[in-house]
Write a protein that holds these residues in place. Structure first.
Motif, PDB file in Angstrom:
ATOM      1  N   ARG A 243      46.222  23.727 -16.230  1.00 15.77           N
ATOM      2  CA  ARG A 243      45.433  24.382 -15.196  1.00 15.77           C
ATOM      3  C   ARG A 243      43.972  24.522 -15.621  1.00 15.77           C
ATOM      4  O   ARG A 243      43.055  24.342 -14.804  1.00 15.77           O
ATOM      5  CB  ARG A 243      46.047  25.744 -14.863  1.00 15.77           C
ATOM      6  CG  ARG A 243      45.325  26.522 -13.750  1.00 15.77           C
ATOM      7  CD  ARG A 243      45.073  25.683 -12.496  1.00 15.77           C
ATOM      8  NE  ARG A 243      46.272  25.106 -11.924  1.00 15.77           N
ATOM      9  CZ  ARG A 243      46.878  25.581 -10.840  1.00 15.77           C
ATOM     10  NH1 ARG A 243      46.389  26.668 -10.265  1.00 15.77           N
ATOM     11  NH2 ARG A 243      47.934  24.968 -10.355  1.00 15.77           N
ATOM     12  N   LEU A 244      43.725  24.810 -16.887  1.00 13.99           N
ATOM     13  CA  LEU A 244      42.344  24.879 -17.372  1.00 13.99           C
ATOM     14  C   LEU A 244      41.655  23.521 -17.249  1.00 13.99           C
ATOM     15  O   LEU A 244      40.472  23.447 -16.879  1.00 13.99           O
ATOM     16  CB  LEU A 244      42.328  25.346 -18.831  1.00 13.99           C
ATOM     17  CG  LEU A 244      42.629  26.829 -19.076  1.00 13.99           C
ATOM     18  CD1 LEU A 244      42.773  27.094 -20.569  1.00 13.99           C
ATOM     19  CD2 LEU A 244      41.526  27.713 -18.501  1.00 13.99           C
ATOM     20  N   SER A 245      42.377  22.457 -17.528  1.00 19.48           N
ATOM     21  CA  SER A 245      41.809  21.117 -17.416  1.00 19.48           C
ATOM     22  C   SER A 245      41.458  20.794 -15.970  1.00 19.48           C
ATOM     23  O   SER A 245      40.408  20.205 -15.681  1.00 19.48           O
ATOM     24  CB  SER A 245      42.786  20.078 -17.969  1.00 19.48           C
ATOM     25  OG  SER A 245      43.054  20.297 -19.333  1.00 19.48           O
ATOM     26  N   GLN A 246      42.321  21.177 -15.032  1.00 22.44           N
ATOM     27  CA  GLN A 246      42.060  20.935 -13.620  1.00 22.44           C
ATOM     28  C   GLN A 246      40.822  21.710 -13.148  1.00 22.44           C
ATOM     29  O   GLN A 246      39.985  21.175 -12.407  1.00 22.44           O
ATOM     30  CB  GLN A 246      43.286  21.339 -12.787  1.00 22.44           C
ATOM     31  CG  GLN A 246      44.481  20.435 -12.988  1.00 22.44           C
ATOM     32  CD  GLN A 246      45.734  20.982 -12.314  1.00 22.44           C
ATOM     33  OE1 GLN A 246      45.978  22.186 -12.304  1.00 22.44           O
ATOM     34  NE2 GLN A 246      46.532  20.081 -11.745  1.00 22.44           N
ATOM     35  N   LEU A 247      40.710  22.940 -13.604  1.00 21.20           N
ATOM     36  CA  LEU A 247      39.542  23.738 -13.219  1.00 21.20           C
ATOM     37  C   LEU A 247      38.267  23.163 -13.832  1.00 21.20           C
ATOM     38  O   LEU A 247      37.206  23.156 -13.187  1.00 21.20           O
ATOM     39  CB  LEU A 247      39.739  25.193 -13.667  1.00 21.20           C
ATOM     40  CG  LEU A 247      40.815  26.000 -12.938  1.00 21.20           C
ATOM     41  CD1 LEU A 247      41.023  27.359 -13.613  1.00 21.20           C
ATOM     42  CD2 LEU A 247      40.447  26.205 -11.467  1.00 21.20           C
ATOM     43  N   LYS A 248      38.359  22.686 -15.065  1.00 19.71           N
ATOM     44  CA  LYS A 248      37.177  22.129 -15.739  1.00 19.71           C
ATOM     45  C   LYS A 248      36.713  20.865 -15.041  1.00 19.71           C
ATOM     46  O   LYS A 248      35.503  20.627 -14.896  1.00 19.71           O
ATOM     47  CB  LYS A 248      37.523  21.833 -17.198  1.00 19.71           C
ATOM     48  CG  LYS A 248      36.313  21.467 -18.051  1.00 19.71           C
ATOM     49  CD  LYS A 248      35.373  22.649 -18.205  1.00 19.71           C
ATOM     50  CE  LYS A 248      34.228  22.332 -19.125  1.00 19.71           C
ATOM     51  NZ  LYS A 248      33.288  23.461 -19.259  1.00 19.71           N
ATOM     52  N   THR A 249      37.636  20.038 -14.603  1.00 18.91           N
ATOM     53  CA  THR A 249      37.274  18.824 -13.877  1.00 18.91           C
ATOM     54  C   THR A 249      36.619  19.159 -12.542  1.00 18.91           C
ATOM     55  O   THR A 249      35.667  18.495 -12.124  1.00 18.91           O
ATOM     56  CB  THR A 249      38.528  17.960 -13.642  1.00 18.91           C
ATOM     57  OG1 THR A 249      39.122  17.646 -14.907  1.00 18.91           O
ATOM     58  CG2 THR A 249      38.177  16.690 -12.900  1.00 18.91           C
ATOM     59  N   MET A 250      37.116  20.189 -11.911  1.00 21.36           N
ATOM     60  CA  MET A 250      36.608  20.572 -10.594  1.00 21.36           C
ATOM     61  C   MET A 250      35.255  21.281 -10.687  1.00 21.36           C
ATOM     62  O   MET A 250      34.390  21.112  -9.831  1.00 21.36           O
ATOM     63  CB  MET A 250      37.632  21.493  -9.906  1.00 21.36           C
ATOM     64  CG  MET A 250      37.249  21.934  -8.514  1.00 21.36           C
ATOM     65  SD  MET A 250      38.537  22.950  -7.777  1.00 21.36           S
ATOM     66  CE  MET A 250      38.550  24.356  -8.884  1.00 21.36           C
ATOM     67  N   ILE A 251      35.046  22.104 -11.744  1.00 19.11           N
ATOM     68  CA  ILE A 251      33.830  22.908 -11.869  1.00 19.11           C
ATOM     69  C   ILE A 251      33.166  22.587 -13.201  1.00 19.11           C
ATOM     70  O   ILE A 251      33.204  23.397 -14.140  1.00 19.11           O
ATOM     71  CB  ILE A 251      34.150  24.417 -11.785  1.00 19.11           C
ATOM     72  CG1 ILE A 251      35.183  24.713 -10.708  1.00 19.11           C
ATOM     73  CG2 ILE A 251      32.876  25.228 -11.537  1.00 19.11           C
ATOM     74  CD1 ILE A 251      35.692  26.129 -10.705  1.00 19.11           C
ATOM     75  N   PRO A 252      32.560  21.422 -13.331  1.00 17.77           N
ATOM     76  CA  PRO A 252      31.909  21.091 -14.606  1.00 17.77           C
ATOM     77  C   PRO A 252      30.767  22.052 -14.900  1.00 17.77           C
ATOM     78  O   PRO A 252      30.021  22.455 -14.012  1.00 17.77           O
ATOM     79  CB  PRO A 252      31.390  19.668 -14.363  1.00 17.77           C
ATOM     80  CG  PRO A 252      31.300  19.523 -12.882  1.00 17.77           C
ATOM     81  CD  PRO A 252      32.392  20.383 -12.320  1.00 17.77           C
ATOM     82  N   GLY A 253      30.651  22.429 -16.160  1.00 19.97           N
ATOM     83  CA  GLY A 253      29.587  23.337 -16.565  1.00 19.97           C
ATOM     84  C   GLY A 253      29.985  24.799 -16.558  1.00 19.97           C
ATOM     85  O   GLY A 253      29.233  25.645 -17.058  1.00 19.97           O
ATOM     86  N   ALA A 254      31.156  25.125 -16.020  1.00 18.16           N
ATOM     87  CA  ALA A 254      31.601  26.522 -15.973  1.00 18.16           C
ATOM     88  C   ALA A 254      32.522  26.834 -17.143  1.00 18.16           C
ATOM     89  O   ALA A 254      33.212  25.946 -17.666  1.00 18.16           O
ATOM     90  CB  ALA A 254      32.335  26.809 -14.659  1.00 18.16           C
ATOM     91  N   ASP A 255      32.537  28.079 -17.565  1.00 21.49           N
ATOM     92  CA  ASP A 255      33.477  28.557 -18.575  1.00 21.49           C
ATOM     93  C   ASP A 255      34.778  28.874 -17.850  1.00 21.49           C
ATOM     94  O   ASP A 255      34.983  29.984 -17.357  1.00 21.49           O
ATOM     95  CB  ASP A 255      32.907  29.799 -19.271  1.00 21.49           C
ATOM     96  CG  ASP A 255      33.823  30.318 -20.380  1.00 21.49           C
ATOM     97  OD1 ASP A 255      34.949  29.807 -20.516  1.00 21.49           O
ATOM     98  OD2 ASP A 255      33.412  31.258 -21.093  1.00 21.49           O
TER      99      ASP A 255
END
Length: 353
Positions: A243-255
């Motif tokens: 889930r963290l990977s999916q969020l990172k792909t969707m929102i690059p640059g966010a923690d």
């Protein structure tokens, strides 16, 4: 006329008839208020417990404790200076103080106008305060084991091992009492098995895993996440990482770790396409604003329907004005989030939400 004046002056000096004792006490209170010297907090080093004690000592010797005095005394032994000085609070008195503290905690908090505030969800910080007040709720042997676990696991900064132990035991206390619980019976039984261990080692290992994966600054943050979503203790590492990977792909640059830490339940359960749609709406509305920083500050923007607020804001300011504010104003993310949610009907109560 002179005789009437004389009679009037004599009548003014005579105490009113009926209930003379009550009038006598009233005059005594008035004299006490008139002669009492004002107190300067600086003279007491801003110790209001000491100031209150000085004021109480000035009262007349015949003063009989009333409701207010009794409540002040209960508050003093529960939370004030006498509670701090342990020698005054032992045995039955300590039990009374703990019972009074629990009673106050269970009362619904009311604002000055008498109304109840919205929400009222309990937090792990509340649980830590209750744990410190109630000795009988503490599993002292397990608490020592938990503190040693966190100290050995890297919580070596001064006070952090103690804080980690307190947050862990507060989580344990409210899970055992049913204040928080898993939604599924099967998950509840699995968590109960963790709580049944004398050293709570499985629970601590689960919190350590959450801390490492979600990049928590301390074990207390991991316990806080589990308090809001107990099922997190049972969630596999692979599911959280995915889930963290999916969020990172969707929102690059966010923690994305910070986003998950704020609402792990919603961001683990909500469908990714729905979250992606919310993010796209924000990005389309503010193409020259750092939307990643915006949702990192307030992840709830990815969970709420705020299209009404987005449309209203775009009618008020131009794209250039938003971009300039994002560049010049260090608090722009906070202000923009509040504006979006308020115009969409999700803002704080004082702003009409």
């Amino acid at each position: 006329p002179a005789s009437r004046v004389a009679r009037a002056s004599r009548g003014a000096s005579v105490a009113p008839r009926g209930r003379p004792e009550r009038h006598r006490r009233r005059r005594q209170r008035a004299r006490c208020r008139a002669t009492r010297a004002p107190k300067n907090p600086d003279d007491f080093d801003n110790d209001y417990d000491a100031m209150r004690a000085a004021l109480m000592s000035e009262r007349a010797r015949g003063f009989q404790p009333g409701i207010a005095t009794t409540l002040n005394w209960l508050s003093e032994i529960s939370f004030g200076a006498r509670k701090t000085r342990e020698k005054f609070v032992k045995g039955p008195l300590d039990a009374l103080a703990a019972a009074y503290g629990e009673f106050l905690y269970d009362l619904p908090y009311r604002r000055q106008d008498g109304s109840l505030p919205p929400g009222g969800e309990r937090t792990i910080e509340d649980a830590v305060r209750r744990l410190k007040r109630s000795e009988k709720a503490r599993r002292l042997d397990a608490e020592r084991e938990v503190r040693d676990f966190w100290r050995a696991g890297g919580e070596t900064r001064t006070g952090f091992d103690q804080m980690a132990a307190e947050y862990t035991m507060a989580l344990v206390m409210d899970l055992e009492r049913g204040v928080i619980a898993c939604e599924m019976e099967e998950d509840s039984r699995a968590v109960e098995a963790m709580l049944g261990e004398p050293t709570l080692s499985s629970l601590c290992e689960a919190l350590e895993r959450i801390k490492q994966i979600c990049l928590c600054s301390s074990a207390a943050d991991a316990a806080k996440m589990a308090y809001g979503y107990p099922e997190l203790l049972l969630t596999s590492s692979s599911a959280i990482v995915a889930r963290l990977s999916q969020l990172k792909t969707m929102i690059p640059g966010a923690d994305v770790g910070a986003i998950l830490r704020q609402d792990s339940k919603s961001f683990l359960q909500r469908d990714i396409p729905e979250i992606k749609e919310r993010f796209r709406a924000l990005r389309d509305a503010f193409p020259r604003v750092n939307v990643a920083r915006l949702v990192e500050y307030d992840p709830s923007l990815l969970l709420l329907d705020v299209n009404v607020g987005l449309n209203a804001l775009r009618e008020l300011w131009t794209e250039e004005e938003f971009a300039q504010s994002d560049e010049d104003n260090p608090f722009f993310a906070e202000e923009l989030s509040l504006a979006i949610k308020t115009l969409a009907g999700h803002g704080p109560e004082q702003f009409g939400g």
